[in-house]
Write a protein that holds these residues in place. Structure first.
Motif, PDB file in Angstrom:
ATOM      1  N   LEU A 146       0.851  -1.183   0.000  1.00 23.60           N
ATOM      2  CA  LEU A 146       0.000   0.000   0.000  1.00 23.60           C
ATOM      3  C   LEU A 146       0.889   1.236   0.000  1.00 23.60           C
ATOM      4  O   LEU A 146       1.374   1.675   1.036  1.00 23.60           O
ATOM      5  CB  LEU A 146      -0.912  -0.001   1.226  1.00 23.60           C
ATOM      6  N   ALA A 147       1.094   1.807  -1.175  1.00 25.72           N
ATOM      7  CA  ALA A 147       1.955   2.980  -1.289  1.00 25.72           C
ATOM      8  C   ALA A 147       1.380   4.130  -0.478  1.00 25.72           C
ATOM      9  O   ALA A 147       0.184   4.425  -0.539  1.00 25.72           O
ATOM     10  CB  ALA A 147       2.087   3.393  -2.761  1.00 25.72           C
ATOM     11  N   GLY A 148       2.245   4.764   0.304  1.00 20.62           N
ATOM     12  CA  GLY A 148       1.823   5.922   1.076  1.00 20.62           C
ATOM     13  C   GLY A 148       1.151   5.600   2.387  1.00 20.62           C
ATOM     14  O   GLY A 148       0.675   6.508   3.076  1.00 20.62           O
ATOM     15  N   VAL A 149       1.074   4.320   2.755  1.00 18.53           N
ATOM     16  CA  VAL A 149       0.480   3.918   4.028  1.00 18.53           C
ATOM     17  C   VAL A 149       1.597   3.366   4.919  1.00 18.53           C
ATOM     18  O   VAL A 149       2.291   2.428   4.542  1.00 18.53           O
ATOM     19  CB  VAL A 149      -0.615   2.856   3.841  1.00 18.53           C
ATOM     20  N   ALA A 168      -1.271   0.795  14.105  1.00 20.81           N
ATOM     21  CA  ALA A 168      -1.760   2.065  13.584  1.00 20.81           C
ATOM     22  C   ALA A 168      -1.332   2.192  12.131  1.00 20.81           C
ATOM     23  O   ALA A 168      -0.270   1.688  11.742  1.00 20.81           O
ATOM     24  CB  ALA A 168      -1.227   3.238  14.402  1.00 20.81           C
ATOM     25  N   TYR A 169      -2.162   2.853  11.345  1.00 18.32           N
ATOM     26  CA  TYR A 169      -1.870   3.092   9.934  1.00 18.32           C
ATOM     27  C   TYR A 169      -1.914   4.604   9.702  1.00 18.32           C
ATOM     28  O   TYR A 169      -2.923   5.249  10.023  1.00 18.32           O
ATOM     29  CB  TYR A 169      -2.898   2.396   9.042  1.00 18.32           C
ATOM     30  N   VAL A 170      -0.834   5.153   9.149  1.00 14.60           N
ATOM     31  CA  VAL A 170      -0.722   6.601   8.933  1.00 14.60           C
ATOM     32  C   VAL A 170      -0.588   6.855   7.437  1.00 14.60           C
ATOM     33  O   VAL A 170       0.178   6.171   6.743  1.00 14.60           O
ATOM     34  CB  VAL A 170       0.493   7.175   9.691  1.00 14.60           C
ATOM     35  N   PHE A 171      -1.330   7.839   6.929  1.00 14.12           N
ATOM     36  CA  PHE A 171      -1.313   8.155   5.499  1.00 14.12           C
ATOM     37  C   PHE A 171      -1.759   9.602   5.355  1.00 14.12           C
ATOM     38  O   PHE A 171      -2.176  10.238   6.338  1.00 14.12           O
ATOM     39  CB  PHE A 171      -2.246   7.212   4.723  1.00 14.12           C
TER      40      PHE A 171
END
Length: 254
Positions: free
Chosen positions: A10-13, A27-30
């Motif tokens: 997942l690009a950018g995640v 946690a997932y940051v984008f």
């Protein structure tokens, strides 16, 4: 690729492992909030749909332009990721109802203040597959905590939290900003003390306990274009992370 490493595609995640605190372990940051769609798919894997608890400046409850075209979660992570990037609104207003269409999110507790044009205004959203989803909307955390601790007639905060099997906690960084009264095009990031007062008001501990005891993941959208630009959003992220991670989740900030 190992199933546990699907998020690496997942690009950018950015996926963070949270340890030693309370609440979610991941946690997932984008940046663009619509990338929450594949992040939620990663977090939930094959388990049942979750209650979404989302904090935002905007009510991101705009109906997708083609709701029936949103892939079901059974189509896989790649299909959901591509749909989020190429088919959802670039204004990042329609990913919540898209997640309901995909079968990722059941009900939603939405803590938000602004109402974008086209926001769905009903209390129940029925997706194109015929599934009903309750939408519980409150403007602030202290109002959510009040409705949880002492429900008035019509308050459903406690009801949806108690009914939930799993919870996704979702935070948009622009929740901690306001538009300038002097210039509506200017975004004003909040200082850390105001962030703390909003996120951790008095008598909110029992509400947060109910959210975090079932929470399987945190998603955090940085949305720099809604937070005053790259530099301003970076400083705001630092302040929000101190309160969100260290004080609410009781773990180390990223």
């Amino acid at each position: 690729m190992d199933e546990s490493h699907k998020h690496l595609r997942l690009a950018g995640v950015i996926r963070l492992s949270l340890g030693g605190g309370r609440g979610p372990s991941d946690a997932y940051v984008f940046d663009p909030h619509r990338l929450a769609l594949p992040a939620w798919a990663c977090a939930l894997e094959d388990g049942p749909a979750a209650l979404l608890v989302t904090l935002d400046r905007h009510l991101d409850l705009v109906v997708p332009q083609a709701p029936a075209a949103v892939p079901d979660r059974s189509a896989g992570l790649r299909a959901l990721d591509e749909h989020a990037r190429w088919s959802l609104d670039v204004r990042n207003y329609d990913h919540v109802l898209a997640a309901m269409e995909a079968g990722l999110v059941g009900d939603a507790l939405v803590i938000a203040r602004g109402r974008p044009r086209g926001t769905f205004s009903g209390d129940v959203y029925v997706d194109t597959r015929g599934r009903p989803h309750r939408l519980v909307v409150v403007p602030t955390v202290d109002r959510a905590a009040e409705a949880f601790n002492a429900p008035a007639p019509g308050d459903a905060v406690r009801e949806v939290l108690q009914a939930a099997g799993r919870v996704l906690l979702d935070v948009d960084l622009d929740c901690f900003t306001s538009l300038s009264d002097a210039d509506p095009t200017t975004v004003l990031p909040w200082p850390r003390g105001v962030i703390r007062d909003y996120l951790l008001p008095p008598d909110s501990e029992s509400f947060w306990d109910a959210v975090l005891e079932k929470c399987v993941a945190l998603t955090l959208a940085r949305e720099p274009h809604h937070c005053g630009g790259l530099l301003a959003s970076g400083e705001l992220f630092r302040d929000v992370a101190e309160v969100l991670f260290r004080e609410l989740l009781r773990t180390q900030p990223p």
